[in-house]
Design an enzyme around this catalytic site. Structure first.
Site: not given
Length: 471
Positions: A153, A188, A190, A276
């Site tokens: 990120h 992931d 995200h 995750d």
């Protein structure tokens, strides 16, 4: 093939050749601490390493301690002002009058807190991914692993989503010194926004992200986001819904990546293995098993293309350790026993003490109709690509330098949050069976408590048990 203490040997791949696997591990990585109640716990990397050692997988790895990246290494992507800030900020400097302004400017303080050793933590993460790239560049390894990396990120001039330095971008820039085309794949939960943004306008890097989309951090990764300028159609986004299971994920991942490999013909691949997306993650919404997650690595391994494997998210830390241990086994080509060997963290894996855990009975909101629509849309996008774009070799590869915003705008514009600071663990514990207080998957951060009850474990960083069980 003969089995050994690490498990049953697997076929090395379609070519029958064993893979040389380089593994980067910084022994101090588990000492870094984001703060009380914060979901990101670097200690999970130490727990994964412990399982890797006790399964004897280290015997099949070339283990290296990463060299710490210096400011000039990090500055290959990040802005000088941001690097200087990371190098100088500390909990003790927070009282400086300019600190508050810089914290806002660089988005540091809530999701991304200032903690002791912050810059050295970033240097270790980045150094591992750069070192992994160097191994692949020199043809000293077929697969290079850095579970301390994958912090996807971070942006050019700001921290985001628990990530300060984008080790992935730095690793890819290193790969581009030797390889004309690099494929980046992100599993992931995200969206891999920082990596996509960095390479959005170049065809030398193709980014593919499989992620939860909707009212969910970071709010990017729409199927229509395809890249721009020379990079148009070289960003592929696979937006998914809650409850994604092994079968559904595989039905998208394999045909899409097969088509990407066929059309783009990457000379190297980077796989971000954010855990995750596993079932039961405290910040995730998917329902993948460890084997379903690892199937992505198994599939890419079969292509025998230089492969960098990185960590990422993952907040049910015992499952993160399980996942990255198993994926290390897949990389070296063994199937480890499901019964966990005794290790320093053995009690944290109870009550089953197994490597694999069953997915939950949660509903899969990804309907067959939605899956077919996504698959067909993206396969059509891939069909329009120029096969294996040729590029003039450049020692300084192109990186999308997003225009700097005026500082006033940077301080006032709202920033997406991956986690609400009001959402904490039960008594700040590491009891992986309990979700975050104040966190709801579909709506992101909330203020309602999600669970009740007493904690079984109250340590933010689990202490290893150095005493073996009595016989």
């Amino acid at each position: 093939m003969e089995a050994d203490e690490s498990g049953i040997s697997l076929p090395s791949g379609p070519d029958g050749r064993k893979r040389r696997v380089s593994y980067f591990y910084e022994p101090t990585i588990g000492d870094y601490y984001y703060g009380q109640g914060h979901p990101m716990k670097p200690h999970r990397i130490r727990m994964a390493h412990s399982l890797i050692i006790h399964y004897h997988l280290h015997r099949r790895l070339e283990i290296s301690r990463p060299s710490l990246a210096d400011a000039s290494d990090i500055g290959r992507f990040h802005s000088p002002e941001y690097v200087d800030f990371l190098a100088s900020v500390s909990p003790e400097s927070m009282g400086d009058p300019s600190a508050a302004r810089n914290l806002r400017r660089f988005n540091v303080g809530e999701d991304c807190p200032v903690f002791d050793g912050l810059f050295d933590f970033c240097r270790a993460s980045a150094g591992g991914s750069i070192g992994a790239a160097v191994k692949l560049n020199r043809q000293d390894a077929d697969i290079a692993i850095n579970w301390g990396g994958g912090l996807h990120h971070a942006k050019k001039s700001e921290a985001s989503g628990f990530c300060y330095v984008n080790d992935i971008v730095l690793g890819i820039l290193e790969l581009l010194k030797m390889f004309k085309r690099v494929l980046y794949i992100d599993i992931d939960v995200h969206h891999g926004d920082g990596v996509e943004e960095a390479f959005y306008t170049t065809d030398r890097v193709m980014t593919v992200s499989f992620h939860k989309f909707g009212d969910f951090f970071p709010g990017t990764g729409h199927i229509r986001d395809v890249g721009a300028e020379k990079g148009k159609y070289y960003a592929l986004n696979v937006p998914l819904n809650d409850g994604m299971d092994d079968e559904s994920f595989r039905s998208l991942f394999r045909p899409l990546i097969q088509k990407v490999m066929e059309v783009y013909q990457p000379e190297a691949v980077v796989l971000q293995c954010g855990a995750d997306s596993l079932s039961g993650d405290r910040l995730g919404c998917f329902n993948l098993s460890v084997k379903g997650h690892a199937d992505c690595l198994r599939f890419l391994r079969s292509y025998n293309v230089p492969l960098m494997v990185l960590g990422g998210g993952g907040y049910t830390i015992r499952n993160v350790a399980r996942c990255w241990c198993y994926e290390t086994a897949v990389a070296v080509g063994v199937e480890p026993d499901n019964k966990l060997p005794y290790n320093e963290y053995f009690e944290y894996f109870g009550p089953d003490y197994t490597l694999h855990v069953d997915p939950s009975p949660m509903e899969n909101l990804n309907t067959p109709k939605d899956m077919e629509r996504i698959r067909n849309t993206l396969l059509e996008q891939l069909s329009g690509l120029i096969h294996a774009p040729s590029v003039q070799f450049q020692h300084t590869p192109p990186v999308n330098r997003v225009l700097d915003e005026p500082e006033d705008d940077m301080e006032t514009r709202p920033k997406p949050r991956i986690w609400s600071g009001t959402a904490t663990y039960e008594s700040d514990s590491d009891d992986d069976d309990k979700p975050l207080h104040g966190y709801s998957c579909r709506g992101g951060a909330t203020t309602d408590r999600d669970s009740t009850g007493e904690d079984e474990m109250d340590d933010d960083n689990p202490e290893p048990d150095v005493n073996p069980p009595s016989s």
